[in-house]
Write an enzyme that holds these catalytic residues in place. Structure first.
Site, PDB file in Angstrom:
ATOM      1  N   ASP A 172      -6.286   4.099  -5.937  1.00 37.96           N
ATOM      2  CA  ASP A 172      -5.471   5.016  -5.142  1.00 37.96           C
ATOM      3  C   ASP A 172      -6.189   5.167  -3.788  1.00 37.96           C
ATOM      4  OD1 ASP A 172      -3.769   7.279  -4.422  1.00 37.96           O
ATOM      5  OD2 ASP A 172      -5.528   8.505  -4.868  1.00 37.96           O
ATOM      6  N   ASP A 199      -5.381   7.996  -0.819  1.00 34.70           N
ATOM      7  CA  ASP A 199      -5.572   9.341  -0.265  1.00 34.70           C
ATOM      8  C   ASP A 199      -6.233  10.257  -1.290  1.00 34.70           C
ATOM      9  OD1 ASP A 199      -4.401   8.633   2.166  1.00 34.70           O
ATOM     10  OD2 ASP A 199      -2.411   8.868   1.305  1.00 34.70           O
ATOM     11  N   ARG A 225       7.808  14.672   1.218  1.00 39.69           N
ATOM     12  CA  ARG A 225       7.177  15.985   1.414  1.00 39.69           C
ATOM     13  C   ARG A 225       7.901  16.776   2.503  1.00 39.69           C
ATOM     14  NH1 ARG A 225       1.451  14.547   1.875  1.00 39.69           N
ATOM     15  NH2 ARG A 225       1.802  14.023  -0.307  1.00 39.69           N
ATOM     16  N   LYS A 271       4.527  10.999  12.772  1.00 39.49           N
ATOM     17  CA  LYS A 271       3.367  11.462  11.978  1.00 39.49           C
ATOM     18  C   LYS A 271       2.423  10.297  11.692  1.00 39.49           C
ATOM     19  CE  LYS A 271       1.255  11.679   7.895  1.00 39.49           C
ATOM     20  NZ  LYS A 271       1.060  10.722   6.795  1.00 39.49           N
ATOM     21  N   SER A 303      -0.897   2.836  -3.740  1.00 41.55           N
ATOM     22  CA  SER A 303      -0.854   4.100  -3.006  1.00 41.55           C
ATOM     23  C   SER A 303       0.562   4.463  -2.590  1.00 41.55           C
ATOM     24  CB  SER A 303      -1.727   3.980  -1.750  1.00 41.55           C
ATOM     25  OG  SER A 303      -1.533   5.087  -0.917  1.00 41.55           O
ATOM     26  N   THR A 304       0.766   5.762  -2.437  1.00 38.13           N
ATOM     27  CA  THR A 304       2.051   6.246  -1.955  1.00 38.13           C
ATOM     28  C   THR A 304       2.146   6.153  -0.437  1.00 38.13           C
ATOM     29  OG1 THR A 304       1.959   7.795  -3.782  1.00 38.13           O
ATOM     30  CG2 THR A 304       3.597   8.231  -2.098  1.00 38.13           C
ATOM     31  N   ASP A 318      -7.464  10.511  -8.053  1.00 35.27           N
ATOM     32  CA  ASP A 318      -8.042  11.839  -7.808  1.00 35.27           C
ATOM     33  C   ASP A 318      -7.108  12.965  -8.223  1.00 35.27           C
ATOM     34  OD1 ASP A 318      -6.261  11.178  -5.625  1.00 35.27           O
ATOM     35  OD2 ASP A 318      -6.997  13.006  -4.661  1.00 35.27           O
TER      36      ASP A 318
HETATM   37  C1  XBP Z   1      -0.852  10.435  -1.231  1.00 33.30           C
HETATM   38  C2  XBP Z   1       0.400  10.859  -0.631  1.00 33.30           C
HETATM   39  C3  XBP Z   1       0.776  10.374   0.673  1.00 33.30           C
HETATM   40  C4  XBP Z   1       0.115  11.010   1.892  1.00 33.30           C
HETATM   41  C5  XBP Z   1       1.017  10.871   3.059  1.00 33.30           C
HETATM   42  O1  XBP Z   1      -0.748   9.078  -1.602  1.00 33.30           O
HETATM   43  O2  XBP Z   1       1.171  11.550  -1.246  1.00 33.30           O
HETATM   44  O3  XBP Z   1       2.124  10.683   0.757  1.00 33.30           O
HETATM   45  O4  XBP Z   1      -0.144  12.371   1.701  1.00 33.30           O
HETATM   46  O5  XBP Z   1       1.248   9.536   3.341  1.00 33.30           O
HETATM   47  P1  XBP Z   1      -1.795   8.371  -2.605  1.00 33.30           P
HETATM   48  P2  XBP Z   1       2.611   9.058   4.058  1.00 33.30           P
HETATM   49  O6  XBP Z   1      -2.660   9.435  -3.247  1.00 33.30           O
HETATM   50  O7  XBP Z   1      -0.934   7.662  -3.610  1.00 33.30           O
HETATM   51  O8  XBP Z   1      -2.609   7.385  -1.775  1.00 33.30           O
HETATM   52  O9  XBP Z   1       2.982  10.114   5.043  1.00 33.30           O
HETATM   53  O10 XBP Z   1       2.242   7.733   4.716  1.00 33.30           O
HETATM   54  O11 XBP Z   1       3.658   8.910   2.984  1.00 33.30           O
END
Ligand code: XBP
Length: 265
Positions: free
Chosen positions: A12, A14, A59, A88, A125-126, A186
């Site tokens: 992952d 973030d 979000r 953003k 990842s998202t 995480d």
């Molecule tokens: C975490 C998320 C992401 C970021 C924002 O993704 O939810 O959406 O907060 O990224 P992960 P974007 O933990 O799966 O890596 O604005 O590019 O969507």
């Protein structure tokens, strides 16, 4: 049960590779809102609640629907959100390029070591694809992007975490069975996503996720650790290890494949 060899690590991004939600993504969202002339501001407490929803566009939509009933939405709300999110992303990339978002302890060392040891590497990842490649380039160097056989990111699947789709997609691209891989996450939602795809998961908690439910994880740590800065084990068995290296990962993976994860952390 036959022991499966560990062949790939799936990360992952973030919160796992970098602690970048509150001081990275959150800041970028607020800058985009300001530039668009909106009086929206996501403080840390609100952002921690909004993190329940994965994906930046998702979000923003959730915020409008649940917190801004006063907002007169434009006729094409999808296009409005897409444009806001594009802004953003530009702010977020600028933050990454100003080198203000470091990797978490042990991440760079472990990626280098795993790559040298011949383990295959993948991302699930998202977040937006470019956010991932820029984070890697800015923190480790451009060559590190090539270490990853698969970078599964963003809108490549329709259903975001906690749905298993992004991990299933990454597995398909790797051409590997789930039992040959170990995931790094995480969050509880990330764990749910990986578990539903049949993957063993190592958790490194962060400030926003420390109190989440990680039962079912192979092991729960506060960080990957470094030789001079050991990890704290929050649940599971680390034996003599004080930081995560490839030998440690092989052990965690092998134990997870024989006992199917923690029962009660
Ligand atoms: C975490 C998320 C992401 C970021 C924002 O993704 O939810 O959406 O907060 O990224 P992960 P974007 O933990 O799966 O890596 O604005 O590019 O969507």
């Amino acid at each position: 049960m036959m022991k499966k060899e560990l062949k790939a690590l799936i990360f992952d991004v973030d919160g796992t590779l970098a602690d970048n939600e509150r001081d990275g993504h959150r800041v970028a969202f607020n800058r985009a809102f300001r530039d668009a002339g909106l009086d929206w501001y996501w403080d840390v407490a609100l952002y921690d609640r909004l993190l329940e929803v994965f994906g930046g566009k998702e979000r923003i939509r959730y915020y409008i629907e649940s917190f801004r009933q006063d907002f007169s939405a434009p006729p094409d709300l999808d296009a409005f959100i897409r444009e806001l999110h594009r802004e953003k992303t530009a702010h977020y990339l600028a933050l990454l390029k100003s080198a203000s978002i470091p990797l978490r302890p042990g991440v760079k060392r472990l990626l280098q070591e795993a790559h040298t040891a011949g383990l295959r590497l993948a991302i699930a990842s998202t977040t937006t694809y470019e956010n991932v490649t820029t984070l890697l380039s800015e923190t480790i160097g451009e060559q590190s992007v090539g270490w990853f056989d698969v970078i599964a990111a963003g809108d490549v699947v329709v259903n975001k975490k906690p749905a298993p789709d992004i991990y299933q997609y990454a597995l398909g691209q790797l051409g590997l069975d789930a039992s040959a891989c170990l995931v790094f996450e995480d969050t509880e939602a990330g764990l749910a996503s990986a578990s539903a795809a049949g993957l063993a998961t190592l958790i490194t908690v962060n400030g926003a996720t420390r109190n989440q439910d990680f039962s079912g994880a192979a092991i729960v740590l506060d960080q990957l650790g470094e030789p001079e800065q050991g990890f704290e084990v929050l649940a599971g068995e680390a034996g003599e290890a004080s930081f995560a290296d490839v030998a440690f990962l092989r052990r965690v993976h092998s134990e997870a494949n024989t006992c199917a994860g923690l029962r009660n952390p």
